[in-house]
Design a protein around this motif. Sequence first.
Motif: not given
Length: 257
Positions: A182-191, A230-244
Amino acid sequence: MNKKHLIVKKLDINNLPDVMKLQEKIIQGLHPDEQHFILHRTEADYIKSLNGKSSNILGVFDEDTLIAQTVYCMPQNDEIRDMPEFKPEIENKDLVLYEAILVDPAYRGSSLMKKMLEYIENHAIDNGRTHSIIQIAVDNPASWINALHHGMSITKVDTDPNDGVKVIYLEKKINHKPETKKPLPQTFQNYSMYLGDNIHTKIPTLFNKMQYLIQKGYHGVSLDKETKSLIWEKKSNTRTNVLDFNLFWNSKKVSSL
C-alpha cells in the motif's frame, strides 16, 4: 477525415517514399523560424529505423495516404541511445524513446499524436519497458502540451547538447504492475504558471521559469485549459513557500532576462 478509414501500422522499407514525402510537406508548411522544430532526417536516417531492430517507425494512414508518423526506439543495453543526457540512471532495456513525431497539418487537432503515443506505449509495455521519454523544442508548445495530455511530466529543461536548441524533456512511468504494498500518503505543493493566449511570445521567459521550477524540485504535470496555465507539482511534507516565488519573479535578475 473519416476515422473509419484510419489505419495504424508499423512501417517498413516500402514506405520510405511516403515517409520522405510527409516530412517534406510538413517542413514546407512551417514558417522558417519554426523549421528547427523538426529534425530533418535523411533517407539514410529513416532507412536505419525502417530496417532496425531497436528503432521503428509507426504510421497512420487515411486510406492510402500517410498522414502521421513517429520514430520510436526501444534500445538494448549494449547500444548507444539517443538522449543519453536524460535519465542516464535508467537502463536502456527499460526505456522507450519517442522521436520525430510528425502530423500532416490538415489533420492537426485530431489527437493523432496522442493515439500514436498510446499505441507505442502498449507495444513497449508488452516488451517489458517501464519508462518513456521524449525531447521537444520549448518553442513547439503544441507538441509538449500533447505529451502532457498523454500523462508525461516535464522533469528537465535545458539546451540540447548537440545543437544548443532550448528543449523540454518529458517522461512517464509505464509499468502497469499492481502495487504489492500500500503506497504511503503523499502531499504535493502546486504552482500554476500562466501561459496566456499566445504562448510563443512568452517562450524566453517561460524557459527560464521552467528551469527555476525544475531546480526547486517541481515537475510540470498538466495543463489547466480553464486558466490557461501549466500546473507544476512537488512532493513535500511542508507548505509551498509562495514568498520565494514572488521574490524570484520580482527580482532584478529575472526582470532583465
